[in-house]
Design an enzyme around this catalytic site. Structure first.
Site, mmCIF file in Angstrom:
data_model
loop_
_atom_site.group_PDB
_atom_site.id
_atom_site.type_symbol
_atom_site.label_atom_id
_atom_site.label_comp_id
_atom_site.label_asym_id
_atom_site.label_seq_id
_atom_site.Cartn_x
_atom_site.Cartn_y
_atom_site.Cartn_z
ATOM 1 N N GLY A 14 -30.093 79.954 10.518
ATOM 2 C CA GLY A 14 -28.854 79.989 11.497
ATOM 3 C C GLY A 14 -27.798 79.381 11.017
ATOM 4 O O GLY A 14 -27.724 78.210 10.419
ATOM 5 N N GLY A 83 -32.121 89.608 12.245
ATOM 6 C CA GLY A 83 -33.100 89.258 13.513
ATOM 7 C C GLY A 83 -34.249 88.205 12.485
ATOM 8 O O GLY A 83 -34.477 87.993 11.714
ATOM 9 N N GLU A 158 -36.517 91.142 25.411
ATOM 10 C CA GLU A 158 -35.008 90.416 25.504
ATOM 11 C C GLU A 158 -34.246 90.694 26.626
ATOM 12 O O GLU A 158 -34.290 91.702 27.133
ATOM 13 C CB GLU A 158 -34.234 90.670 24.005
ATOM 14 C CG GLU A 158 -35.026 90.326 22.826
ATOM 15 C CD GLU A 158 -35.098 88.872 22.637
ATOM 16 O OE1 GLU A 158 -34.250 88.192 23.073
ATOM 17 O OE2 GLU A 158 -36.119 88.288 22.014
ATOM 18 N N ASN A 173 -39.606 83.040 27.175
ATOM 19 C CA ASN A 173 -39.937 83.002 25.663
ATOM 20 C C ASN A 173 -39.174 81.715 24.830
ATOM 21 O O ASN A 173 -38.184 81.759 24.955
ATOM 22 C CB ASN A 173 -39.400 84.216 24.733
ATOM 23 C CG ASN A 173 -40.001 84.121 23.515
ATOM 24 O OD1 ASN A 173 -41.005 83.549 23.042
ATOM 25 N ND2 ASN A 173 -39.215 84.788 22.501
ATOM 26 N N ARG A 319 -29.011 45.354 7.732
ATOM 27 C CA ARG A 319 -28.940 46.334 6.938
ATOM 28 C C ARG A 319 -30.069 46.623 6.008
ATOM 29 O O ARG A 319 -31.063 45.693 5.842
ATOM 30 C CB ARG A 319 -27.729 46.328 6.174
ATOM 31 C CG ARG A 319 -26.357 46.535 7.077
ATOM 32 C CD ARG A 319 -25.083 45.771 6.163
ATOM 33 N NE ARG A 319 -24.729 47.007 5.126
ATOM 34 C CZ ARG A 319 -23.947 46.732 4.189
ATOM 35 N NH1 ARG A 319 -23.382 45.458 4.003
ATOM 36 N NH2 ARG A 319 -23.776 47.359 3.299
ATOM 37 N N LYS A 337 -28.271 42.080 4.208
ATOM 38 C CA LYS A 337 -28.461 43.364 3.169
ATOM 39 C C LYS A 337 -29.031 43.036 2.024
ATOM 40 O O LYS A 337 -28.704 41.921 1.502
ATOM 41 C CB LYS A 337 -26.990 43.935 3.111
ATOM 42 C CG LYS A 337 -26.933 45.453 2.489
ATOM 43 C CD LYS A 337 -27.050 45.630 1.108
ATOM 44 C CE LYS A 337 -25.872 45.065 0.391
ATOM 45 N NZ LYS A 337 -26.071 45.162 -1.170
ATOM 46 N N HIS A 349 -25.328 31.334 12.337
ATOM 47 C CA HIS A 349 -23.891 31.407 12.772
ATOM 48 C C HIS A 349 -23.035 32.275 11.614
ATOM 49 O O HIS A 349 -22.987 31.819 10.439
ATOM 50 C CB HIS A 349 -23.219 30.327 13.236
ATOM 51 C CG HIS A 349 -24.217 29.595 13.877
ATOM 52 N ND1 HIS A 349 -24.499 29.451 15.317
ATOM 53 C CD2 HIS A 349 -24.756 28.309 13.525
ATOM 54 C CE1 HIS A 349 -25.059 28.481 15.569
ATOM 55 N NE2 HIS A 349 -25.115 27.567 14.630
ATOM 56 N N THR A 409 -20.265 20.771 2.767
ATOM 57 C CA THR A 409 -19.403 21.649 3.636
ATOM 58 C C THR A 409 -18.038 22.264 2.919
ATOM 59 O O THR A 409 -17.585 21.387 2.118
ATOM 60 C CB THR A 409 -18.935 21.091 4.763
ATOM 61 O OG1 THR A 409 -20.090 20.618 5.476
ATOM 62 C CG2 THR A 409 -17.877 21.764 5.708
#
Length: 448
Positions: A14, A83, A158, A173, A319, A337, A349, A409
């Site tokens: 389709g 069809g 139909e 149907n 991720r 990730k 944090h 740090t």
């Protein structure tokens, strides 16, 4: 029915013009999977021994999706859209190879269950030549009607070709059909196009079978299960139906969804027992969650594996390639990730951990960043067990921080840190007494 071979013919040709999309309709996703994937998965679960998929002209993207899901599937091209029966006959080569049962269904009907396919197929074992699946919609307008007489299916009409009496029938149907393999090709080849649209309707198989003295019957399904998707609105409706199914299954399996309507699952999401999922959490494809995990609000997970006792969030993003071992804590505004974080480690944090391995019981302070990309390639960071990374630190990959090491740090680490060492990588603090007072005085002098 494992004693009977089953050929499945999936119609995926389709155009899907109502989707208003460059993407083929059947490749649109519901709960993280393409509609085509849902249908093929259902047919496999229902016992398909061979699979044939009919695609539109030049639709190599659809064919590629088929082969990814069912590598041994046969793919056929329908060059003209004349069809549904014409589409099935595009797979003539598969039909000629024979099967006990032939099942025809549509790639834009993603909600059908394997159990329903088994129900549709069952009459064939009892001797029927054709079985059609029907349902009762709230509004039958636009649907073909199943005309029955007792247990027999007399015809499928139909709506454009239906009489007033037939239009009053509410049993409609669903489009799915099962045919006895011994009769399938003979029936399909005799379907004509003498109807209002000049198309070859698969539904005419019922009357042809009956004219041959063969039996045709109808099976019944819930309307939600056989809903076709032809527009973005219907895609959203299918998503809602499947999400409800998935949520109910998760809770039945022992997971707590505090506000189920705000949790979105993928078709392959696995949640263990005594998992607690707070509101507004999204599970993308490929997520497996062990027992006793707590997922706080506003988390997004995709391609991640969480072992037992993990806590994440709120506002965490996991991720693809994330592996969290037992007892790991991932806090607010943390992204991972391609990262393996071992048992007991904490990233609590404002951190990014990518292309990295973090050893057991390591602690990554707030603002820790693994700098894994130089604009051309990705590089790995290794953090040993028990290591402590101070807040606001950048680890420039490729780099290794050894077991038990400390990083001070605010450091920018560009070289390996040995086990149990301390690394400090920032300028020494300088204090100038009275400087601020003198600065203000200089600035406050009148300009002359």
């Amino acid at each position: 029915m494992s004693d009977r071979s089953l050929l499945v013919v999936v119609l995926a040709a389709g155009e899907g013009t109502r989707m208003a999309s460059r993407l083929p309709k059947v490749l649109h996703k519901v709960a993280g999977r393409t509609m085509l994937h849902h249908v093929l998965a259902a047919t496999r679960a229902a016992g398909a021994t061979r699979t044939a998929v009919v695609v539109g002209p030049g639709r190599e993207d659809v064919a590629a999706e088929v082969r990814k899901i069912v590598p041994d599937a046969e793919v056929f091209e329908q060059t003209e859209r004349l069809g549904t029966a014409h589409a099935v006959l595009a797979a003539r080569a598969a039909l000629e190879n024979g099967a006990d049962d032939v099942l025809v269904l549509y790639a834009d009907t993603p909600l059908v269950r394997p159990e329903t396919l088994g129900l549709l197929r069952a009459p064939l074992k009892a001797g029927a030549a054709v079985a059609a699946l029907g349902f009762e919609p709230a509004d039958p307008t636009g649907y073909g009607r199943l005309v029955t007489a007792g247990d027999e299916l007399v015809a499928i009409r139909e709506e454009k070709d239906a009489s007033a009496a037939e239009k009053a029938i509410r049993f409609c149907n669903a489009g799915l059909m099962a045919l006895a393999g011994a009769h399938a090709l003979s029936i399909l080849e005799r379907i004509g196009n003498a109807n209002a649209k000049g198309e070859y309707y698969l539904t005419d198989a019922v009357e042809i079978a009956r004219a041959d003295g063969l039996s045709a019957v109808a099976a019944r399904a819930d309307a939600d299960e056989v809903a076709g998707v032809n527009s973005r609105v219907q895609l959203a409706e299918a998503e809602a139906i499947l999400q409800r199914r998935l949520r109910l299954a998760a809770m039945a399996g022992g997971a707590t969804l505090v506000a189920p309507e705000t949790v979105f699952l993928s078709a392959d999401t696995v949640l263990g027992r005594d998992v607690i999922v707070e509101p507004h959490v999204v599970f993308g494809p490929g997520v497996s969650v062990g027992d006793d995990v707590v997922i706080h609000s506003f988390c997004h997970l995709e391609g991640a594996r969480l072992e037992s006792g993990v806590t994440i969030g709120p506002y965490a993003r996991l991720r693809p390639g994330t592996q969290l071992d037992s007892g790991v804590r991932i806090g607010n505004f943390v992204e991972t990730k391609a990262a393996h974080i071992e048992s007991g480690a904490k990233v609590n944090h404002l951190s990014y951990v990518g292309d990295a391995h973090v050893g057991a019981d390591a602690n990554l302070g707030a603002g820790t960043i693994t700098c894994n990309y130089d604009g051309f390639g990705k590089y790995r960071t290794e953090i040993g067990a028990g290591a402590f990374i101070g807040v606001n630190s950048a680890l420039v990959a490729p780099v290794t921080v050894g077991k038990g090491a400390f990083v001070g740090t605010g450091a920018v680490i560009t070289s390996d840190v040995p086990e149990d060492a301390l690394a400090i990588a920032r300028s020494r603090q300088v204090v100038k007494e009275g400087w601020a007072k003198a600065f203000r005085a200089a600035r406050s002098k009148p300009k002359g």
